[in-house]
Design a protein around this motif. Structure first.
Motif, PDB file in Angstrom:
ATOM      1  N   THR A 458       0.856  -1.193   0.000  1.00 54.56           N
ATOM      2  CA  THR A 458       0.000   0.000   0.000  1.00 54.56           C
ATOM      3  C   THR A 458       0.884   1.232   0.000  1.00 54.56           C
ATOM      4  O   THR A 458       1.829   1.324   0.792  1.00 54.56           O
ATOM      5  CB  THR A 458      -0.911   0.022   1.242  1.00 54.56           C
ATOM      6  OG1 THR A 458      -1.698  -1.158   1.273  1.00 54.56           O
ATOM      7  CG2 THR A 458      -1.828   1.237   1.218  1.00 54.56           C
ATOM      8  N   VAL A 459       0.600   2.185  -0.883  1.00 53.75           N
ATOM      9  CA  VAL A 459       1.356   3.429  -0.955  1.00 53.75           C
ATOM     10  C   VAL A 459       0.406   4.581  -0.644  1.00 53.75           C
ATOM     11  O   VAL A 459      -0.613   4.753  -1.319  1.00 53.75           O
ATOM     12  CB  VAL A 459       2.009   3.634  -2.335  1.00 53.75           C
ATOM     13  CG1 VAL A 459       2.813   4.928  -2.358  1.00 53.75           C
ATOM     14  CG2 VAL A 459       2.900   2.450  -2.682  1.00 53.75           C
ATOM     15  N   ALA A 587       1.447   2.931 -12.635  1.00 56.20           N
ATOM     16  CA  ALA A 587       2.365   1.790 -12.528  1.00 56.20           C
ATOM     17  C   ALA A 587       2.198   1.071 -11.195  1.00 56.20           C
ATOM     18  O   ALA A 587       2.246  -0.161 -11.131  1.00 56.20           O
ATOM     19  CB  ALA A 587       3.808   2.275 -12.690  1.00 56.20           C
ATOM     20  N   LEU A 588       1.990   1.815 -10.134  1.00 50.44           N
ATOM     21  CA  LEU A 588       1.761   1.189  -8.826  1.00 50.44           C
ATOM     22  C   LEU A 588       0.489   0.355  -8.845  1.00 50.44           C
ATOM     23  O   LEU A 588       0.458  -0.770  -8.335  1.00 50.44           O
ATOM     24  CB  LEU A 588       1.673   2.264  -7.741  1.00 50.44           C
ATOM     25  CG  LEU A 588       2.975   3.020  -7.429  1.00 50.44           C
ATOM     26  CD1 LEU A 588       2.690   4.198  -6.499  1.00 50.44           C
ATOM     27  CD2 LEU A 588       4.007   2.103  -6.808  1.00 50.44           C
ATOM     28  N   ALA A 589      -0.565   0.920  -9.429  1.00 51.11           N
ATOM     29  CA  ALA A 589      -1.826   0.170  -9.506  1.00 51.11           C
ATOM     30  C   ALA A 589      -1.671  -1.070 -10.374  1.00 51.11           C
ATOM     31  O   ALA A 589      -2.206  -2.140 -10.060  1.00 51.11           O
ATOM     32  CB  ALA A 589      -2.929   1.082 -10.048  1.00 51.11           C
ATOM     33  N   ALA A 590      -0.911  -0.947 -11.477  1.00 47.52           N
ATOM     34  CA  ALA A 590      -0.710  -2.089 -12.359  1.00 47.52           C
ATOM     35  C   ALA A 590       0.066  -3.203 -11.671  1.00 47.52           C
ATOM     36  O   ALA A 590      -0.106  -4.384 -11.989  1.00 47.52           O
ATOM     37  CB  ALA A 590       0.028  -1.647 -13.626  1.00 47.52           C
ATOM     38  N   SER A 684       9.186   8.965  -9.991  1.00 50.86           N
ATOM     39  CA  SER A 684       9.648   7.624 -10.337  1.00 50.86           C
ATOM     40  C   SER A 684      10.524   6.978  -9.271  1.00 50.86           C
ATOM     41  O   SER A 684      10.586   5.746  -9.198  1.00 50.86           O
ATOM     42  CB  SER A 684      10.397   7.651 -11.680  1.00 50.86           C
ATOM     43  OG  SER A 684      11.530   8.497 -11.610  1.00 50.86           O
ATOM     44  N   PRO A 685      11.218   7.771  -8.386  1.00 52.45           N
ATOM     45  CA  PRO A 685      11.959   7.103  -7.317  1.00 52.45           C
ATOM     46  C   PRO A 685      11.100   6.229  -6.415  1.00 52.45           C
ATOM     47  O   PRO A 685      11.630   5.322  -5.764  1.00 52.45           O
ATOM     48  CB  PRO A 685      12.566   8.282  -6.538  1.00 52.45           C
ATOM     49  CG  PRO A 685      12.769   9.348  -7.575  1.00 52.45           C
ATOM     50  CD  PRO A 685      11.569   9.204  -8.469  1.00 52.45           C
ATOM     51  N   VAL A 686       9.793   6.471  -6.362  1.00 53.84           N
ATOM     52  CA  VAL A 686       8.921   5.589  -5.583  1.00 53.84           C
ATOM     53  C   VAL A 686       8.988   4.175  -6.138  1.00 53.84           C
ATOM     54  O   VAL A 686       9.076   3.193  -5.389  1.00 53.84           O
ATOM     55  CB  VAL A 686       7.468   6.112  -5.594  1.00 53.84           C
ATOM     56  CG1 VAL A 686       6.534   5.136  -4.885  1.00 53.84           C
ATOM     57  CG2 VAL A 686       7.393   7.488  -4.939  1.00 53.84           C
ATOM     58  N   LEU A 687       8.952   4.051  -7.467  1.00 50.51           N
ATOM     59  CA  LEU A 687       9.079   2.735  -8.083  1.00 50.51           C
ATOM     60  C   LEU A 687      10.471   2.152  -7.855  1.00 50.51           C
ATOM     61  O   LEU A 687      10.629   0.949  -7.634  1.00 50.51           O
ATOM     62  CB  LEU A 687       8.801   2.831  -9.583  1.00 50.51           C
ATOM     63  CG  LEU A 687       7.439   3.405 -10.012  1.00 50.51           C
ATOM     64  CD1 LEU A 687       7.339   3.433 -11.521  1.00 50.51           C
ATOM     65  CD2 LEU A 687       6.309   2.596  -9.408  1.00 50.51           C
ATOM     66  N   VAL A 754       9.023   4.861 -15.300  1.00 47.20           N
ATOM     67  CA  VAL A 754       7.579   4.932 -15.068  1.00 47.20           C
ATOM     68  C   VAL A 754       6.879   3.634 -15.443  1.00 47.20           C
ATOM     69  O   VAL A 754       5.812   3.633 -16.024  1.00 47.20           O
ATOM     70  CB  VAL A 754       6.949   6.109 -15.850  1.00 47.20           C
ATOM     71  CG1 VAL A 754       7.372   7.427 -15.266  1.00 47.20           C
ATOM     72  CG2 VAL A 754       7.330   6.049 -17.329  1.00 47.20           C
ATOM     73  N   SER A 755       7.492   2.500 -15.112  1.00 48.09           N
ATOM     74  CA  SER A 755       6.830   1.232 -15.387  1.00 48.09           C
ATOM     75  C   SER A 755       6.896   0.344 -14.157  1.00 48.09           C
ATOM     76  O   SER A 755       7.762   0.517 -13.310  1.00 48.09           O
ATOM     77  CB  SER A 755       7.492   0.522 -16.574  1.00 48.09           C
ATOM     78  OG  SER A 755       8.653  -0.148 -16.139  1.00 48.09           O
TER      79      SER A 755
END
Length: 777
Positions: A458-459, A587-590, A684-687, A754-755
């Motif tokens: 969860t984010v 991307a997070l949801a995917a 994008s650093p979150v990913l 962003v993926s």
């Protein structure tokens, strides 16, 4: 200096509690050191030296539990900070706490951020010096050992061999005595307190190896093992230095909160005179003067004056807030352009800043109680190592072998099982992964956070300054360039944040001469006989225009402009979304992660951002306590939360979440609470941190499994007498190299900007709104 003297020195240096807060049951010397709490209990904090792992937590908290009147003792392992709370009505006995800690083998002193920073810097310097000595000694002793090995296969005489052994002893013994001090001191401290930690088998292995080597040299034996002892210290010190370098210094949040506090205040006396007083002398009902550019020193209500306050770090509100008589202000807010007279409602110890600090402290204490991989491995390692060495010694003696042979085999077991690979398994991956994240624009504050990043499902995002860029901008689509050019030149004379957004449109133009700022209202100038105004809707008589602009763009705030009797113009100002916010959320949801927004901003602004990003779960107008309550509810429902935020009001939530991330533009206190900071304007650093965390955890587990397999293979060989201490030392060094080589695989962060690639298999998502919990007062 004894602990009591240090406590008194701390009180004298820092002051603290006023006479109104003094606990009458305490002696004069300690009254200022103990903080009374609203429920009648009391609290004190200590910096504790000698903490190495999570096992120290149980030893300290359990050891202090029997003290009379003690309600709780909570240790934060990350910053070695102990919080002690006494029951209501109990007399706080600080000497008893200091004495109990000393009997447990720990030295303690009152928590002082500046002193703590100096102590950590000194410890780091000491470890680096020890590492340098061990490295120098290892190289020279190994050169001599290689000469002896080569000579054994040629014609080296026994006299030359013995000479080389003595030269090794001259180098190794003083080097090991100096470089091994961090381990020896830890072992002695633990043994005096009746505890056996990781330092005990290390010390036994080094001391017994050196003793056996001296005995072998005196006897003119073929082999000595000085090289094994100093190499062992060298590898272990590498792990200790890496651990010290990556350890989260959460003490910084106290220093950063202090930066938002005013240490002194200007007291307005009844006769109209002004007096500069320490913050501790303020009491509810006092009247204080807050000049432009000063921070509000205490919570209160405005009695006189009008000004704009920047409360973004405190409440998360996007726009500066105009305050006047009757409005509430909070400690830590930055006063803008007008002087304010404020009646104090909450002084030192009870302000909103103090509430935030308390929430953060409790959240950090709770997070520090979670055991990381290395701690769990350590709890199993020590008894197994001691048991294996003891069984080897007893077995050989029972089989009729002499003490010399039995002791050498037991030493070989201690060396071959020495926790070099275990000590490097986690820190090596942390350091390599931290370097990879740095190249992705992420600064890792806490190496242990990689394990927490790995399990996130969860984010939770803050809005202001996190999903949006920190600086306000003029909303796109404005079509009156003449009015914009005039307003931008006028904005150059204002310090208001929304005026700064307009000022960017001025290009190379200069401000209007003679422009003056009206406190809390705006700025005006007379240009060719025409008065121009820029500021609030009331100041510019632009009520209808402002209402229309807000209706068209609910996310925006407005700043108005009027030239003479012409039509007023309302400029919508808002914070733009980060460039890749939509792609990152998608991307997070995917990847199967649940995404939510928790913000202290206005509901229309939060709703607009959530709609643009496609986030169904959001809440607005939340206090710091509300955010912690929402995160606690998520955790109670089984979610593992990553919190991404930037404001002071986000700091407790950052500390309460399983893992946390902040932009580098965040408030200092939020930077201190976060596990990592990210650079740049994108999200994008979150990913990147999620992908790096999952990869790092896999490598850590691989290293731990390799360490376990290595020990399962090597211990029986050493116990059977098939490994000499020399061969055991070489095997130990080889295992450390294998672990380090595997850790280097963390250099690549397997995720594109962003993926969701690299995030691993999607985590089953449980949709729905954030669990409802009572709103904090």
């Amino acid at each position: 200096m004894c602990c009591t003297d240090m406590a008194l020195a701390y009180v004298e240096a820092h002051g603290a509690w006023s006479a109104a807060n003094t606990l009458p049951s305490l002696g004069r010397d300690y009254a200022a050191f103990v903080a009374p709490l609203p429920d009648g209990s009391a609290r004190a904090e200590f910096a504790v030296e000698g903490i190495r792992c999570a096992a120290c937590m149980g030893a300290i908290e359990g050891g202090l539990a029997p003290l009379p009147g003690l309600a709780a003792a909570r240790l934060n392992v990350s910053d070695r900070r102990l919080a002690v709370t006494w029951r209501p009505g109990a007399v706080p006995d600080i000497p008893a706490v200091l004495g109990a800690l000393a009997s447990l083998g720990y030295s303690a002193q009152p928590f002082a951020p500046g002193r703590r920073a100096e102590a950590e810097a000194a410890e780091t310097e000491r470890l680096i010096r020890a590492l340098a000595v061990a490295g120098f000694a290892s190289m020279n002793v190994m050169l001599l050992a290689v000469s002896v090995w080569a000579g054994a296969a040629s014609d080296m005489s026994p006299e030359t061999r013995d000479l080389f052994h003595w030269i090794q002893a001259v180098i190794a013994l003083p080097a090991a005595a100096y470089a091994g001090r961090p381990f020896y001191e830890g072992a002695l401290r633990g043994l005096r307190a009746g505890r056996v930690g990781m330092d005990v088998p290390i010390t036994l292995g080094v001391v017994l190896t050196l003793a056996a080597s001296v005995c072998e040299t005196l006897a003119g034996a073929t082999h000595a093992y000085f090289d094994g002892a100093v190499m062992l210290l060298f590898f272990l010190l590498i792990g200790r230095v890496l651990d010290q370098a990556m350890r989260r210094r959460t003490r910084a949040f106290a220093e950063n909160l202090a930066a938002l506090r005013s240490e002194r205040a200007t007291l307005a006396e009844a006769d109209g005179s002004l007096r500069d007083v320490p913050l501790a002398d303020l009491a509810p009902g006092a009247r204080i003067l807050i000049r432009p550019g000063e921070r509000v020193p205490a919570d209160g209500v405005v009695e006189h004056g009008t000004s704009d306050l920047d409360q973004s770090l405190v409440t998360g509100e996007t726009a500066a807030v105009t305050v006047r008589g009757g409005d509430r202000v909070f400690a830590g807010a930055l006063n803008g352009n007008g002087a304010l007279t404020v009646k104090v409602t909450a002084a030192a110890g009870t302000t909103l800043l103090d509430e935030v600090e308390g929430l953060m402290r409790r959240a950090l204490e709770r997070r520090s109680r979670a055991l990381v991989l290395a701690d769990r491995a350590t709890r199993l390692y020590v008894p197994l190592v001691h048991g294996a060495a003891a069984v080897t010694l007893a077995g050989w003696l029972a089989a009729g072998a002499g003490w010399h042979l039995a002791l050498l085999d037991a030493v070989a077991v201690l060396i071959v099982t020495c926790p070099c690979a275990l000590g490097l398994a986690i820190p090596a991956v942390q350091v390599v992964a931290a370097g990879a994240l740095f190249r992705e624009g992420v600064l890792l504050n806490d190496g242990t956070a990689l394990e927490r990043f790995a399990g996130i499902d969860t984010v939770v995002f803050d809005k202001t300054g996190t999903l949006t860029l920190p600086e306000p901008v003029l909303a796109p689509g404005f079509s009156d360039p003449v009015a914009l050019a005039s307003a931008a030149r006028l904005a150059l004379s204002s310090r208001h944040p929304m005026a700064a957004a307009l000022a960017e449109a001025a290009g190379g133009a200069t401000p209007y001469p003679g422009a003056e700022e009206a406190a809390g209202l705006g700025v005006r100038a007379l240009v060719d006989g025409v008065e121009m105004r820029l500021g609030s809707a009331g100041f510019c008589d632009a009520g209808p225009e402002a209402s229309a602009a807000l209706k068209a763009d609910p996310e925006a705030s407005v700043i108005c402009f009027r030239a003479g009797d012409g039509d007023a113009v309302a400029f919508p100002i808002r914070q733009a979304l980060r460039p890749d916010a939509r792609e990152v959320v998608a991307a997070l949801a995917a990847a199967g992660l649940r995404v939510a927004i928790l913000s202290g901003d206005r509901a229309p602004a939060v709703a607009a951002v959530a709609r643009r990003l496609g986030v169904a779960e959001w809440e607005a107008g939340l206090t710091p306590g509300d955010k912690i309550a929402r995160i606690d509810a998520l955790r109670a429902s089984g979610r593992r939360v990553l919190m991404v935020g930037d404001g002071l009001n986000d700091a407790p939530a950052l500390a309460a979440a399983r893992a946390s991330l902040s932009p580098v533009t965040a408030a200092h206190v939020s930077q201190a609470a976060a596990d990592a900071l990210f650079l740049g304007r994108g999200l994008s650093p979150v990913l990147s941190v999620l992908a790096a965390g999952r990869r790092a955890r896999r490598l850590m587990l691989q290293n731990l499994w390799f360490s376990a397999a290595y020990n399962l293979l090597a211990v029986p060989l050493a116990a059977a007498g098939l490994l000499t201490p020399l061969i055991a030392a070489l095997a130990m060094s080889g295992s450390s190299l294998v672990v380090t080589a595997n850790a280097l695989r963390a250099r690549q962060v397997p995720v594109s900007p962003v993926s969701p690639a690299g995030l691993g298999a999607p985590v089953p998502a449980r949709r729905g709104r954030i669990p409802s919990v009572p709103r904090a007062a």
